[in-house]
Design an enzyme around this catalytic site. Structure first.
Site, PDB file in Angstrom:
ATOM      1  N   GLY A   1      -2.659   0.706  23.027  1.00 12.75           N
ATOM      2  CA  GLY A   1      -3.693   1.707  22.770  1.00 12.75           C
ATOM      3  C   GLY A   1      -3.190   3.133  22.887  1.00 12.75           C
TER       4      GLY A   1
ATOM      5  N   TYR B   1       0.839  -1.203   0.000  1.00 12.22           N
ATOM      6  CA  TYR B   1       0.000   0.000   0.000  1.00 12.22           C
ATOM      7  C   TYR B   1       0.874   1.253   0.000  1.00 12.22           C
ATOM      8  CZ  TYR B   1      -3.755   3.207   1.321  1.00 12.22           C
ATOM      9  OH  TYR B   1      -4.663   4.244   1.356  1.00 12.22           O
TER      10      TYR B   1
ATOM     11  N   GLN C   1      -0.942   4.402  20.798  1.00  7.94           N
ATOM     12  CA  GLN C   1      -0.638   4.960  19.480  1.00  7.94           C
ATOM     13  C   GLN C   1      -1.709   5.994  19.113  1.00  7.94           C
ATOM     14  OE1 GLN C   1      -1.814   1.947  20.140  1.00  7.94           O
ATOM     15  NE2 GLN C   1      -2.608   0.840  18.388  1.00  7.94           N
ATOM     16  N   THR C   2      -1.323   6.995  18.341  1.00 12.67           N
ATOM     17  CA  THR C   2      -2.266   8.084  18.048  1.00 12.67           C
ATOM     18  C   THR C   2      -2.664   8.121  16.582  1.00 12.67           C
ATOM     19  OG1 THR C   2      -0.494   9.676  17.614  1.00 12.67           O
ATOM     20  CG2 THR C   2      -1.303   9.531  19.881  1.00 12.67           C
TER      21      THR C   2
ATOM     22  N   VAL D   1     -12.185   2.693  13.421  1.00 10.60           N
ATOM     23  CA  VAL D   1     -13.448   3.342  13.805  1.00 10.60           C
ATOM     24  C   VAL D   1     -14.624   2.388  13.594  1.00 10.60           C
ATOM     25  CG1 VAL D   1     -15.014   5.270  13.365  1.00 10.60           C
ATOM     26  CG2 VAL D   1     -12.543   5.660  13.362  1.00 10.60           C
TER      27      VAL D   1
HETATM   28  N1  UDP Z   1      -6.551  -0.783  15.676  1.00 10.91           N
HETATM   29  C1  UDP Z   1      -7.000  -1.304  16.885  1.00 10.91           C
HETATM   30  N2  UDP Z   1      -8.034  -2.186  16.873  1.00 10.91           N
HETATM   31  C2  UDP Z   1      -8.656  -2.579  15.711  1.00 10.91           C
HETATM   32  C3  UDP Z   1      -8.199  -2.029  14.483  1.00 10.91           C
HETATM   33  C4  UDP Z   1      -7.139  -1.139  14.510  1.00 10.91           C
HETATM   34  O1  UDP Z   1      -6.471  -0.968  17.968  1.00 10.91           O
HETATM   35  O2  UDP Z   1      -9.599  -3.389  15.782  1.00 10.91           O
HETATM   36  C5  UDP Z   1      -5.437   0.175  15.707  1.00 10.91           C
HETATM   37  C6  UDP Z   1      -4.316  -0.139  14.736  1.00 10.91           C
HETATM   38  O3  UDP Z   1      -3.374  -1.014  15.319  1.00 10.91           O
HETATM   39  C7  UDP Z   1      -3.738   1.231  14.488  1.00 10.91           C
HETATM   40  C8  UDP Z   1      -4.947   2.166  14.614  1.00 10.91           C
HETATM   41  O4  UDP Z   1      -5.933   1.422  15.323  1.00 10.91           O
HETATM   42  O5  UDP Z   1      -2.800   1.580  15.467  1.00 10.91           O
HETATM   43  C9  UDP Z   1      -5.511   2.585  13.278  1.00 10.91           C
HETATM   44  O6  UDP Z   1      -5.670   1.431  12.496  1.00 10.91           O
HETATM   45  P1  UDP Z   1      -6.452   1.406  11.108  1.00 10.91           P
HETATM   46  O7  UDP Z   1      -6.413   0.013  10.607  1.00 10.91           O
HETATM   47  O8  UDP Z   1      -7.786   2.050  11.265  1.00 10.91           O
HETATM   48  O9  UDP Z   1      -5.640   2.353  10.126  1.00 10.91           O
HETATM   49  P2  UDP Z   1      -4.090   2.770   9.995  1.00 10.91           P
HETATM   50  O10 UDP Z   1      -4.044   4.135  10.543  1.00 10.91           O
HETATM   51  O11 UDP Z   1      -3.217   1.840  10.790  1.00 10.91           O
HETATM   52  O12 UDP Z   1      -3.821   2.683   8.549  1.00 10.91           O
END
Ligand code: UDP
Ligand code: UDP
Length: 301
Positions: free
Chosen positions: A176, A114, A178-179, A157
């Site tokens: 949890g 990606y 991470q931002t 989300v």
């Molecule tokens: N994440 C999470 N639980 C989930 C799905 C994602 O904690 O069920 C976390 C994931 O590890 C990341 C963040 O949420 O740190 C955003 O993930 P997403 O897949 O939405 O998009 P990304 O920003 O990683 O492309």
């Protein structure tokens, strides 16, 4: 145009009867000869779950797709906008990320199909601009959400909302802490349309996202509160190469497009939760497809 790999015709059913709307089922990695004045290239699944299912096709979608759409724009003299991504910054050392930051991307990891696909697409856009004087526009999209996402999209989300509504455990990856910064879909579209309307020679790249940043834990707690859910929060392993922090510097969008997002997280979560409530049905079980289709036609009221 869509190959419906992650998109669904149900989302556009209410538009199909309009004589100002036409839908083509086609894969962007295959050449396409049509007429157009403006091309928005949003092709490519954006959820890690979906883009990692067929990573070779993900790279083809971004790279061959960009070549085909740029070829199309060149033949037609059309404006072309590329939906690029904050993933071009990888796991960034600079925070928030300005457009001039070149990023920190693993070229051989599970996200690379990606990230590198989208980076190569940007390269192609700028080479068509330099070599063929194409009227290009590049926006870098940061985490976006809203109604009409799939229940099995896999991004955070929609995952949390579906889990909260169904009373299932909320799966937080890692600690949890991470931002991410979440942008409501209407704000994103407003930014993209403004970018398309800029003068020739305004190319970007320009960040489009909501700079208000939250931890994933805070997102989970907010969704539990808004859905009045009794779901528990559980921890699951952090996926490989998961960026630790991400937030857009949107000063360029502000000065160049007069754009900034107007939807705070909670305001955007409300219609998104209402949407998922509808398509999941009152029981919390996934509704039969015919019911989902009826609900979608009726949405919004
Ligand atoms: N994440 C999470 N639980 C989930 C799905 C994602 O904690 O069920 C976390 C994931 O590890 C990341 C963040 O949420 O740190 C955003 O993930 P997403 O897949 O939405 O998009 P990304 O920003 O990683 O492309
Ligand atoms: N292409 C397309 N539709 C068009 C024109 C071109 O899909 O209307 C594709 C075609 O596959 C072509 C690619 O876009 O190979 C790049 O086009 P370009 O004219 O830049 O390159 P060339 O045809 O010289 O390789």
């Amino acid at each position: 145009m869509d190959n419906e790999y992650t998109g669904t015709k149900r989302n556009i059913r209410r538009l199909l009867s309009s004589d100002r709307f036409e839908f083509l089922r086609h894969d962007v990695s295959v050449p396409l000869y049509v007429e157009a004045g403006e091309i928005y290239n949003l092709a490519c699944p954006a959820s890690p779950v979906h883009y990692q299912r067929d990573p070779v096709q993900t790279t083809k979608t971004s790279v061959l797709g960009a070549i085909n759409m740029l070829g199309l724009a060149k033949r037609l003299g059309a404006r072309i906008l590329q939906a690029s991504t904050s993933e071009v910054y990888g796991d960034p050392e600079i925070h928030p990320q300005p457009e001039r930051y070149w990023g920190r991307v693993n070229p051989i990891g599970i996200r690379s199909c990606y990230d590198e696909g989208k980076r190569c697409a940007e390269t192609l856009f700028f080479d068509y601009f330099r070599q063929h004087q194409l009227n290009i526009k590049v926006v870098r999209i940061f985490n976006t959400y809203g109604p009409r996402m799939r229940t099995d999209d896999g991004r955070v989300v929609s995952n949390f909302i579906v889990q909260a509504l169904q009373g299932k455990d909320i799966t937080i990856c890692g600690d949890g802490q991470q931002t991410r910064a979440f942008c409501y879909v209407d704000d994103l579209i407003d930014g993209m349309v403004r970018m398309m309307a800029t003068d020739n020679g305004v190319t970007g790249p320009v960040n489009i996202g909501n700079p208000v940043t939250f931890t994933i834990l805070h997102l989970a707690e907010t969704i539990i509160r808004l859905t009045k859910s009794r779901s528990r929060i559980v921890r699951i392993p952090l996926p490989e190469d998961d960026p630790r922090q991400r937030s857009p510097d949107i000063s360029l969008a502000h000065t160049m497009l007069g754009w900034e997002p107007v939807t705070p997280l909670e305001e955007g979560l409300k219609p998104t939760i209402a949407y998922f409530k509808k398509i999941l049905g009152i029981s919390g079980a996934v509704a039969p497809i015919e019911q989902v289709a009826r609900e979608l036609v009726a949405w919004p009221q």
